[in-house]
Design an enzyme around this catalytic site. Sequence first.
Site, PDB file in Angstrom:
ATOM      1  N   GLU A 252       0.890  -1.172   0.000  1.00  0.00           N
ATOM      2  CA  GLU A 252       0.000   0.000   0.000  1.00  0.00           C
ATOM      3  C   GLU A 252       0.919   1.210   0.000  1.00  0.00           C
ATOM      4  O   GLU A 252       1.485   1.560   1.024  1.00  0.00           O
ATOM      5  CB  GLU A 252      -0.909  -0.047   1.233  1.00  0.00           C
ATOM      6  CG  GLU A 252      -2.215   0.678   1.036  1.00  0.00           C
ATOM      7  CD  GLU A 252      -2.099   2.155   1.330  1.00  0.00           C
ATOM      8  OE1 GLU A 252      -1.821   2.927   0.371  1.00  0.00           O
ATOM      9  OE2 GLU A 252      -2.277   2.528   2.476  1.00  0.00           O
ATOM     10  N   CYS A 286      -2.076   8.987   2.651  1.00  0.00           N
ATOM     11  CA  CYS A 286      -1.758   8.500   1.304  1.00  0.00           C
ATOM     12  C   CYS A 286      -2.837   8.865   0.294  1.00  0.00           C
ATOM     13  O   CYS A 286      -2.547   9.029  -0.886  1.00  0.00           O
ATOM     14  CB  CYS A 286      -1.506   7.002   1.317  1.00  0.00           C
ATOM     15  SG  CYS A 286      -2.883   6.039   1.966  1.00  0.00           S
TER      16      CYS A 286
HETATM   17  P1  NAD Z   1      10.269   6.484   4.337  1.00  0.00           P
HETATM   18  O1  NAD Z   1      10.034   5.845   3.024  1.00  0.00           O
HETATM   19  O2  NAD Z   1      11.651   6.601   4.850  1.00  0.00           O
HETATM   20  O3  NAD Z   1       9.457   5.706   5.474  1.00  0.00           O
HETATM   21  C1  NAD Z   1       8.088   5.389   5.344  1.00  0.00           C
HETATM   22  C2  NAD Z   1       7.837   4.203   6.244  1.00  0.00           C
HETATM   23  O4  NAD Z   1       8.570   3.086   5.758  1.00  0.00           O
HETATM   24  C3  NAD Z   1       8.341   4.424   7.674  1.00  0.00           C
HETATM   25  O5  NAD Z   1       7.412   3.878   8.563  1.00  0.00           O
HETATM   26  C4  NAD Z   1       9.676   3.675   7.734  1.00  0.00           C
HETATM   27  O6  NAD Z   1       9.929   3.142   9.031  1.00  0.00           O
HETATM   28  C5  NAD Z   1       9.458   2.568   6.755  1.00  0.00           C
HETATM   29  N1  NAD Z   1      10.680   2.164   6.063  1.00  0.00           N
HETATM   30  C6  NAD Z   1      11.616   2.947   5.505  1.00  0.00           C
HETATM   31  N2  NAD Z   1      12.588   2.214   4.932  1.00  0.00           N
HETATM   32  C7  NAD Z   1      12.249   0.930   5.146  1.00  0.00           C
HETATM   33  C8  NAD Z   1      12.837  -0.315   4.786  1.00  0.00           C
HETATM   34  N3  NAD Z   1      13.946  -0.394   4.073  1.00  0.00           N
HETATM   35  N4  NAD Z   1      12.201  -1.434   5.168  1.00  0.00           N
HETATM   36  C9  NAD Z   1      11.058  -1.391   5.876  1.00  0.00           C
HETATM   37  N5  NAD Z   1      10.452  -0.253   6.234  1.00  0.00           N
HETATM   38  C10 NAD Z   1      11.035   0.894   5.873  1.00  0.00           C
HETATM   39  O7  NAD Z   1       9.622   7.871   4.275  1.00  0.00           O
HETATM   40  P2  NAD Z   1       9.245   8.946   5.372  1.00  0.00           P
HETATM   41  O8  NAD Z   1      10.178  10.112   5.257  1.00  0.00           O
HETATM   42  O9  NAD Z   1       9.022   8.383   6.726  1.00  0.00           O
HETATM   43  O10 NAD Z   1       7.855   9.321   4.776  1.00  0.00           O
HETATM   44  C11 NAD Z   1       7.853   9.925   3.518  1.00  0.00           C
HETATM   45  C12 NAD Z   1       7.167   9.189   2.460  1.00  0.00           C
HETATM   46  O11 NAD Z   1       6.647   7.940   2.878  1.00  0.00           O
HETATM   47  C13 NAD Z   1       5.973   9.976   2.027  1.00  0.00           C
HETATM   48  O12 NAD Z   1       6.339  10.864   1.023  1.00  0.00           O
HETATM   49  C14 NAD Z   1       5.014   8.952   1.567  1.00  0.00           C
HETATM   50  O13 NAD Z   1       5.219   8.713   0.200  1.00  0.00           O
HETATM   51  C15 NAD Z   1       5.391   7.708   2.272  1.00  0.00           C
HETATM   52  N6  NAD Z   1       4.417   7.313   3.288  1.00  0.00           N
HETATM   53  C16 NAD Z   1       3.300   6.713   2.840  1.00  0.00           C
HETATM   54  C17 NAD Z   1       2.348   6.322   3.732  1.00  0.00           C
HETATM   55  C18 NAD Z   1       1.080   5.664   3.287  1.00  0.00           C
HETATM   56  O14 NAD Z   1       0.116   5.676   4.010  1.00  0.00           O
HETATM   57  N7  NAD Z   1       1.076   5.049   2.093  1.00  0.00           N
HETATM   58  C19 NAD Z   1       2.545   6.574   5.082  1.00  0.00           C
HETATM   59  C20 NAD Z   1       3.724   7.192   5.509  1.00  0.00           C
HETATM   60  C21 NAD Z   1       4.673   7.553   4.593  1.00  0.00           C
END
Ligand code: NAD
Length: 480
Positions: A252, A286
Amino acid sequence: METTYPDTQLLIDGRWRDGALGQRTAVYDPATAEVIGHYAMAEPADLEEAVQAAGSAFAAWRDAGAYARGSILRQAAVLLRERADTLAPCMTMEMGKPLAEARAEVMSSADLLDWFAGEGQRAYGQVIPARSPNVTQMVLKQPVGPVVAFTPWNFPMSQLVRKLGAALAVGCTVVAKPPEDTPASPAALAQALLDAGLPPGVLNIVYGEPADIANYLIPHPVIRKVSFTGSVPVGKQLAALAGKHMKRITMELGGHNPVIVCEDANVEAAVAAVAGFKLRNAGQVCISPTRVLVQRGIYDRFAAALAEHVKKVRTGSGLEPATAMGPLVSERRVKAVAGLIQEAVSEGAQVLVEGDAAPRAGFFQAPTVLTDVSLSSRIQNEEPFGPVAMLSPFDTIDEAIAEANRLPYGLAAYAFTSSIRNSQRFQTELEVGMLAINHTLLGLPELPLGGVKDSGYGSEGGSEAINSYLISKLVTQAAV
Ligand code: NAD
């Protein structure tokens, strides 16, 4: 209101404890930028124990039956509702969202648990007519096995419930890695499940270095399924890793959601719906509307009304009753969102409105609406995931649909129109997993939640949500 914020440990085989090396990392209140607590960091030894606990608990949980599992989920829902007044301030302190939104999230998490408890009891298989009278052919629906679930910080509790509810209801066990920015709300959810009678090992919770945890758990032979909610780039990495090890996945991911407002729409209702939804959770949703496409005849009226709405939104600490929009979750997110806005402006975008953002110590970003944003600007192509929307005029429905479908994302779209003809076209032609027409209410437990294209695959709601935690096993039997 005096609220204490708890430290968070790992949950392994029914016991809360620190990681093997005793390492802890700070948690910040985004409204003040102050450290409010710590969470325990998992080491590989802890991950191995968690995954072994999930593996050992699987057979008994699978065999416990859907009624017993459902009654534990329903009891956890009762406990969440009873505890909402203490869980909501804790969520606001770690995530920033206004108290009313945090309370609503706790209540909707309880609703999701109730929904999945019922769905587990309806995980029907199939009986297929046989060619001979002494043969029976059945498709049995069985739990896929231990699951690893990665959830994000924007809805610290309900994002985890969407995965846990479906997985636990059908008999899967779980190792979850909730977000490190907001560790206490997922832990409170886990505690409610334990207090409701969840057996040890059925749910294990780990925090730490996300990439290290993913690299350890996804290939692990005990793990049979991977479910991730988060950004497209991370989702692609995890999907590739899961593919290499032939693990089932649900992804998702992000969106860049278009809104099409036609000349025949109720303009005031459309403005109220778009502004209200855009600024919910400070745009960190999202399915938040981002590209607002307005038919030229009503463009000026829509823009003026939207600016008025945005100007009135009061930002501040989510714990203050007057606050309509809280801070972003982290300094990292403020830098990302502000960077996208500044870049767009330097490339010619106009700021239609910049709302309330009194300088504060915390991670605040003013709600902002941009116009005249070049299609080549990064913000037109990357998910801003913050309180910023872009307004553009369009002339024909063809043009609006082409712009809506321009990006590789395909999560949600919104349309406002009183024309059945326009509505039919949007239903057929918009490349999204979810479309709301003349309102914005998505994400209810009974509705599918998921995207197409780069926004991922699988569904995290509605009657489809449990399928990805089930295998279809054919059994054909001859009476001898
Ligand atoms: P990010 O991609 O670093 O992290 C998003 C989430 O993924 C966090 O909970 C993080 O712990 C987890 N994550 C990161 N790298 C991971 C890995 N290698 N393996 C497993 N989990 C991992 O981004 P961020 O700075 O925290 O958030 C920014 C972006 O994340 C946003 O621009 C958005 O696109 C996306 N996001 C989407 C949702 C959603 O509901 N789809 C929610 C939160 C963030």
